[in-house]
Motif scaffolding. Structure first.
Motif, short mmCIF file in Angstrom:
data_model
loop_
_atom_site.label_atom_id
_atom_site.label_comp_id
_atom_site.label_asym_id
_atom_site.label_seq_id
_atom_site.Cartn_x
_atom_site.Cartn_y
_atom_site.Cartn_z
N PHE A 14 0.82 -1.21 0.00
CA PHE A 14 0.00 0.00 0.00
C PHE A 14 0.86 1.26 0.00
CE2 PHE A 14 -3.25 -2.85 2.09
CZ PHE A 14 -4.09 -2.89 0.97
N VAL A 15 1.94 1.23 0.77
CA VAL A 15 2.85 2.38 0.82
C VAL A 15 3.51 2.58 -0.54
CG1 VAL A 15 4.97 3.27 1.86
CG2 VAL A 15 3.24 2.21 3.30
N ALA A 16 3.96 1.50 -1.17
CA ALA A 16 4.59 1.60 -2.48
C ALA A 16 3.60 2.13 -3.52
CB ALA A 16 5.14 0.25 -2.91
N LEU A 17 2.38 1.64 -3.48
CA LEU A 17 1.35 2.10 -4.41
C LEU A 17 1.05 3.58 -4.19
CD1 LEU A 17 -0.73 1.43 -6.59
CD2 LEU A 17 -2.33 0.88 -4.74
N SER A 22 1.49 9.14 -6.05
CA SER A 22 1.77 10.54 -5.72
C SER A 22 2.83 11.12 -6.65
CB SER A 22 2.21 10.67 -4.27
OG SER A 22 3.45 10.04 -4.07
N PHE A 23 3.83 10.32 -7.04
CA PHE A 23 4.86 10.83 -7.94
C PHE A 23 4.32 11.06 -9.34
CE2 PHE A 23 8.03 8.79 -4.97
CZ PHE A 23 8.47 10.00 -4.46
N THR A 24 3.47 10.20 -9.81
CA THR A 24 2.93 10.37 -11.16
C THR A 24 1.92 11.51 -11.21
OG1 THR A 24 1.24 8.69 -10.76
CG2 THR A 24 3.27 7.97 -11.84
N ALA A 25 1.27 11.79 -10.12
CA ALA A 25 0.28 12.87 -10.10
C ALA A 25 0.95 14.24 -10.03
CB ALA A 25 -0.65 12.69 -8.91
#
Length: 91
Positions: A14-17, A22-25
């Motif tokens: 969940f943390v990785a997802l 967040s980085f792609t957004a």
């Protein structure tokens, strides 16, 4: 409902997802029109700089030329050369 031990096993996923999302957004992609506008603006800025240099060279090299007055008028319209940023030295 998931048991607490199952949550702990799934937590890294969940943390990785969340990190990936967040980085792609964060990154806003430019449209083709925005990219083209940036290219045109950069081209026009470069052309203006080259014109100012050429008119200045004409005025300095050939002060008695019949074209000197027109070059001086264009220089008044174009204004001074834009300041170029000084490169930052890496330590």
């Amino acid at each position: 409902m998931l048991s607490p031990t199952l949550w702990l096993k799934k937590l890294p996923y969940f943390v990785a997802l969340a990190c990936v999302l967040s980085f792609t957004a964060c990154e806003k992609k430019k449209t083709a029109a925005e990219i083209q506008k940036d290219k045109v603006d950069a081209f026009r800025k470069k052309q203006k700089i080259e014109a100012i240099k050429s008119y200045t060279e004409l005025v300095n090299k050939y002060p008695d030329s019949e074209h000197t007055a027109a070059a001086k008028e264009r220089l008044k319209i174009l204004g001074p050369l834009p300041a170029t940023p000084t490169p930052v030295k890496k330590k």
